[in-house]
Motif scaffolding. Structure first.
Motif, PDB file in Angstrom:
ATOM      1  N   TRP A 211       0.827  -1.206   0.000  1.00 49.98           N
ATOM      2  CA  TRP A 211       0.000   0.000   0.000  1.00 49.98           C
ATOM      3  C   TRP A 211       0.864   1.260   0.000  1.00 49.98           C
ATOM      4  O   TRP A 211       0.557   2.225  -0.727  1.00 49.98           O
ATOM      5  CB  TRP A 211      -0.904   0.013   1.232  1.00 49.98           C
ATOM      6  N   LEU A 212       1.920   1.268   0.803  1.00 52.70           N
ATOM      7  CA  LEU A 212       2.775   2.459   0.854  1.00 52.70           C
ATOM      8  C   LEU A 212       3.443   2.722  -0.485  1.00 52.70           C
ATOM      9  O   LEU A 212       3.640   3.878  -0.881  1.00 52.70           O
ATOM     10  CB  LEU A 212       3.830   2.290   1.952  1.00 52.70           C
ATOM     11  N   ASP A 213       3.790   1.658  -1.203  1.00 57.21           N
ATOM     12  CA  ASP A 213       4.398   1.794  -2.521  1.00 57.21           C
ATOM     13  C   ASP A 213       3.374   2.258  -3.550  1.00 57.21           C
ATOM     14  O   ASP A 213       3.601   3.224  -4.285  1.00 57.21           O
ATOM     15  CB  ASP A 213       5.015   0.458  -2.934  1.00 57.21           C
ATOM     16  N   ALA A 214       2.225   1.580  -3.611  1.00 53.48           N
ATOM     17  CA  ALA A 214       1.221   1.900  -4.623  1.00 53.48           C
ATOM     18  C   ALA A 214       0.657   3.305  -4.452  1.00 53.48           C
ATOM     19  O   ALA A 214       0.386   4.008  -5.441  1.00 53.48           O
ATOM     20  CB  ALA A 214       0.091   0.871  -4.570  1.00 53.48           C
ATOM     21  N   SER A 215       0.498   3.743  -3.210  1.00 52.35           N
ATOM     22  CA  SER A 215      -0.089   5.053  -2.948  1.00 52.35           C
ATOM     23  C   SER A 215       0.889   6.205  -3.160  1.00 52.35           C
ATOM     24  O   SER A 215       0.483   7.371  -3.192  1.00 52.35           O
ATOM     25  CB  SER A 215      -0.607   5.108  -1.508  1.00 52.35           C
ATOM     26  N   GLY A 216       2.173   5.881  -3.285  1.00 56.44           N
ATOM     27  CA  GLY A 216       3.181   6.916  -3.456  1.00 56.44           C
ATOM     28  C   GLY A 216       3.655   7.531  -2.152  1.00 56.44           C
ATOM     29  O   GLY A 216       4.475   8.465  -2.170  1.00 56.44           O
ATOM     30  N   ILE A 217       3.193   7.010  -1.021  1.00 57.27           N
ATOM     31  CA  ILE A 217       3.601   7.576   0.265  1.00 57.27           C
ATOM     32  C   ILE A 217       5.103   7.431   0.468  1.00 57.27           C
ATOM     33  O   ILE A 217       5.779   8.357   0.933  1.00 57.27           O
ATOM     34  CB  ILE A 217       2.818   6.904   1.414  1.00 57.27           C
ATOM     35  N   LEU A 218       5.660   6.268   0.085  1.00 60.42           N
ATOM     36  CA  LEU A 218       7.096   6.053   0.295  1.00 60.42           C
ATOM     37  C   LEU A 218       7.961   6.991  -0.536  1.00 60.42           C
ATOM     38  O   LEU A 218       9.055   7.361  -0.122  1.00 60.42           O
ATOM     39  CB  LEU A 218       7.464   4.603  -0.043  1.00 60.42           C
ATOM     40  N   SER A 219       7.489   7.343  -1.717  1.00 60.03           N
ATOM     41  CA  SER A 219       8.306   8.164  -2.617  1.00 60.03           C
ATOM     42  C   SER A 219       7.961   9.645  -2.534  1.00 60.03           C
ATOM     43  O   SER A 219       8.401  10.432  -3.377  1.00 60.03           O
ATOM     44  CB  SER A 219       8.150   7.679  -4.062  1.00 60.03           C
ATOM     45  N   GLU A 220       7.204  10.040  -1.527  1.00 64.24           N
ATOM     46  CA  GLU A 220       6.870  11.451  -1.367  1.00 64.24           C
ATOM     47  C   GLU A 220       8.122  12.300  -1.219  1.00 64.24           C
ATOM     48  O   GLU A 220       9.058  11.917  -0.503  1.00 64.24           O
ATOM     49  CB  GLU A 220       6.008  11.658  -0.121  1.00 64.24           C
ATOM     50  N   PRO A 221       8.175  13.457  -1.877  1.00 65.90           N
ATOM     51  CA  PRO A 221       9.333  14.341  -1.712  1.00 65.90           C
ATOM     52  C   PRO A 221       9.450  14.842  -0.276  1.00 65.90           C
ATOM     53  O   PRO A 221       8.452  14.975   0.434  1.00 65.90           O
ATOM     54  CB  PRO A 221       9.026  15.506  -2.668  1.00 65.90           C
ATOM     55  N   ARG A 222      10.661  15.081   0.127  1.00 68.58           N
ATOM     56  CA  ARG A 222      10.902  15.630   1.459  1.00 68.58           C
ATOM     57  C   ARG A 222      10.288  17.022   1.567  1.00 68.58           C
ATOM     58  O   ARG A 222      10.527  17.886   0.711  1.00 68.58           O
ATOM     59  CB  ARG A 222      12.403  15.704   1.707  1.00 68.58           C
ATOM     60  N   PRO A 223       9.504  17.277   2.599  1.00 69.84           N
ATOM     61  CA  PRO A 223       8.911  18.611   2.756  1.00 69.84           C
ATOM     62  C   PRO A 223       9.996  19.675   2.969  1.00 69.84           C
ATOM     63  O   PRO A 223      11.000  19.425   3.641  1.00 69.84           O
ATOM     64  CB  PRO A 223       8.035  18.473   4.007  1.00 69.84           C
ATOM     65  N   HIS A 224       9.773  20.843   2.425  1.00 67.64           N
ATOM     66  CA  HIS A 224      10.738  21.941   2.598  1.00 67.64           C
ATOM     67  C   HIS A 224      10.839  22.353   4.068  1.00 67.64           C
ATOM     68  O   HIS A 224      11.854  22.908   4.490  1.00 67.64           O
ATOM     69  CB  HIS A 224      10.338  23.139   1.743  1.00 67.64           C
ATOM     70  N   THR A 225       9.781  22.075   4.835  1.00 69.25           N
ATOM     71  CA  THR A 225       9.768  22.487   6.242  1.00 69.25           C
ATOM     72  C   THR A 225      10.496  21.505   7.157  1.00 69.25           C
ATOM     73  O   THR A 225      10.675  21.789   8.347  1.00 69.25           O
ATOM     74  CB  THR A 225       8.310  22.614   6.726  1.00 69.25           C
ATOM     75  N   LEU A 226      10.923  20.356   6.626  1.00 72.00           N
ATOM     76  CA  LEU A 226      11.584  19.349   7.442  1.00 72.00           C
ATOM     77  C   LEU A 226      13.076  19.659   7.529  1.00 72.00           C
ATOM     78  O   LEU A 226      13.800  19.554   6.539  1.00 72.00           O
ATOM     79  CB  LEU A 226      11.374  17.949   6.844  1.00 72.00           C
ATOM     80  N   ASP A 227      13.542  20.049   8.728  1.00 73.96           N
ATOM     81  CA  ASP A 227      14.954  20.374   8.861  1.00 73.96           C
ATOM     82  C   ASP A 227      15.789  19.092   8.941  1.00 73.96           C
ATOM     83  O   ASP A 227      15.276  17.995   9.138  1.00 73.96           O
ATOM     84  CB  ASP A 227      15.216  21.283  10.059  1.00 73.96           C
ATOM     85  N   GLU A 228      17.106  19.249   8.807  1.00 79.50           N
ATOM     86  CA  GLU A 228      17.989  18.089   8.705  1.00 79.50           C
ATOM     87  C   GLU A 228      17.987  17.258   9.977  1.00 79.50           C
ATOM     88  O   GLU A 228      18.010  16.025   9.923  1.00 79.50           O
ATOM     89  CB  GLU A 228      19.410  18.546   8.369  1.00 79.50           C
ATOM     90  N   LYS A 229      17.936  17.896  11.127  1.00 83.35           N
ATOM     91  CA  LYS A 229      17.950  17.148  12.383  1.00 83.35           C
ATOM     92  C   LYS A 229      16.739  16.233  12.475  1.00 83.35           C
ATOM     93  O   LYS A 229      16.859  15.052  12.819  1.00 83.35           O
ATOM     94  CB  LYS A 229      17.987  18.117  13.573  1.00 83.35           C
ATOM     95  N   ARG A 230      15.563  16.754  12.152  1.00 83.96           N
ATOM     96  CA  ARG A 230      14.347  15.931  12.207  1.00 83.96           C
ATOM     97  C   ARG A 230      14.376  14.841  11.150  1.00 83.96           C
ATOM     98  O   ARG A 230      13.905  13.722  11.382  1.00 83.96           O
ATOM     99  CB  ARG A 230      13.106  16.809  12.038  1.00 83.96           C
ATOM    100  N   ALA A 231      14.939  15.141   9.992  1.00 89.23           N
ATOM    101  CA  ALA A 231      15.023  14.123   8.937  1.00 89.23           C
ATOM    102  C   ALA A 231      15.881  12.949   9.382  1.00 89.23           C
ATOM    103  O   ALA A 231      15.556  11.783   9.136  1.00 89.23           O
ATOM    104  CB  ALA A 231      15.589  14.736   7.653  1.00 89.23           C
ATOM    105  N   LEU A 232      16.990  13.241  10.057  1.00 88.78           N
ATOM    106  CA  LEU A 232      17.898  12.191  10.499  1.00 88.78           C
ATOM    107  C   LEU A 232      17.332  11.383  11.666  1.00 88.78           C
ATOM    108  O   LEU A 232      17.782  10.271  11.922  1.00 88.78           O
ATOM    109  CB  LEU A 232      19.243  12.800  10.897  1.00 88.78           C
ATOM    110  N   GLU A 233      16.344  11.941  12.360  1.00 91.71           N
ATOM    111  CA  GLU A 233      15.796  11.282  13.544  1.00 91.71           C
ATOM    112  C   GLU A 233      14.497  10.542  13.275  1.00 91.71           C
ATOM    113  O   GLU A 233      13.858  10.051  14.209  1.00 91.71           O
ATOM    114  CB  GLU A 233      15.573  12.323  14.652  1.00 91.71           C
TER     115      GLU A 233
END
Length: 415
Positions: A211-233
């Protein structure tokens, strides 16, 4: 000294995907690997590890799983063999036993000094991945030496753990799996729970990854509001690679008499301090799971896909403790297993691209130094940037950036 257009540092899935894309575009390059292809899969993963993604999702540019068990889950050694085969069929120009010692500016490019000699290149792709150094807190050194401490980089199997109780710190996929494995081996196990992402292995008749693959959830682009620290965590999903579709969760561990406690936030001698917020962490995690499943349900409805209805997973049914500390000796705990993830380490990168914590500053893998790129970091460009199935799309994007930097004529992307 060898001169080439691009140096790729690392021959894991990220570096090999970059090599495949560079080769497809006719760009001369060399891949430098500190050990051997898939070195970390061979030497820094526990013996029973399986991928969280089914075999059919084991896809890289120009190469995919072609066995007879598409719904199975690869073991550690099978992943290593898959990557070794990928290197061979791609004719990747890998130089093994070539640890990088320094990357410095040189003219309009870079000088890369390695155990296999010096290389000059116009561009460098850092593809060493996300798992350089175990993320063990500094204060752990104050815990009494009678308590053995081990990280997931060095853990292989329960036989290496001393008899007695075990505290597993961390409740993402790795922490839960090791807590279960150690309990089945006869240890009394306590697990320290912080931010986590509970997920059913199957949902509405299919593996949740489908489901995550078919819906495109896994391949969603990284939000511009997501800072690097939160991305790594970002925590990994609480899943286990199992062809029976079984779930692993705090509830399943409690039924095995594993004791959950809140986050470990400090320690000294034979005692560790706890945050006392286990109930709040569980409530947040349950909302996170509900939001994810609601997104899947919404996609199923909008796409017109037929799928049976499932009962919503219940929040954990045990009563969360609130104590503020844990006496390791009184609890019979003789070993602490740190399942707290990893941090990156770039002591050889002699360029102004690291922040105060030593992490690489970049935007989608593009650094502020022209010609220097990254690949294989968590949520780097997409939600699945560290997945074998996701790093290929990132590699294609980064190689396009390299093409522009080199001024070469772009060729079609790899299918």
């Amino acid at each position: 000294m060898q001169v080439t257009d691009v140096i790729v540092i690392g021959a894991g899935q990220a570096g090999l995907a970059a090599s495949r894309c560079l080769g497809h575009r006719g760009i001369d390059h060399v891949v430098l690997e500190r050990g051997h292809v898939a070195d970390r899969w061979h030497n820094e993963r526990w013996s029973s590890l399986r991928l969280l993604t089914p075999n059919w999702m084991t896809r890289l540019p120009g190469h995919a799983y072609d066995g007879d068990d598409p719904n199975g889950f690869m073991r550690r050694d099978e992943v290593a063999a898959f990557l070794e085969r990928y290197a061979r069929v791609s004719n990747a120009p890998v130089v093994t036993d070539a640890p990088v010692r320094a990357v410095t500016p040189s003219g309009d490019g870079f000088l890369v000094e390695s155990g296999a000699g010096a290389f000059r290149a116009r561009a460098v792709i850092v593809a060493t991945g996300a798992c350089d150094v175990p993320n063990r807190p500094d204060w752990s050194a104050r815990i009494a030496t009678r308590i053995e401490q081990i990280t997931t980089r060095d853990y292989r199997h329960p036989d290496q753990i001393a008899s007695g109780g075990v505290l597993v710190v961390g409740a993402s996929a790795t922490g839960l799996q090791l807590a279960e494995e150690l309990r089945l081996a006869g240890h009394d196990v306590t697990i320290s729970v912080g931010r986590h992402a509970p997920t059913p292995r199957r949902w509405r008749g299919r593996d949740v990854m489908e489901w995550l693959d078919a819906s495109g959830i896994l391949s969603e682009p990284r939000p511009h509001t997501l800072d690097e620290k939160r991305a790594l965590e970002q925590p990994s999903l609480q899943l286990v690679g199992s062809t029976t579709g079984r779930d692993i969760s705090l509830d399943s561990l409690v039924r095995m008499n594993v004791l959950p406690v809140s986050r470990v936030i400090g320690g000294e001698d034979g005692r560790v301090s706890l945050s006392g917020d286990l109930s709040e962490q569980i409530a947040r995690a349950d909302r996170r799971r509900a939001d994810l499943l609601a997104r899947i349900d919404d996609w199923i409805s909008r796409s017109g896909t037929e799928a049976p209805r499932d009962e919503r997973p219940r929040p954990p049914r045990f009563v969360a403790g609130t104590k503020g500390s844990l006496d390791l000796d009184a609890a019979g705990i003789r070993t602490v297993v740190w399942a707290t993830g990893f941090r990156r380490s770039y002591p050889w990168l002699k360029l102004p691209v690291l922040d105060a914590a030593g992490e690489l500053r970049h935007s989608g893998g593009v650094t502020s130094v022209p010609g220097l790129y990254a690949l294989g970091l968590p949520f780097m460009r997409r939600r699945n940037s560290t997945f074998i199935d996701g790093v290929g799309a990132d590699a294609q994007d980064i190689v396009t950036q390299v093409v522009w930097h080199l001024g070469a004529e772009a060729m079609p992307k790899v299918a």
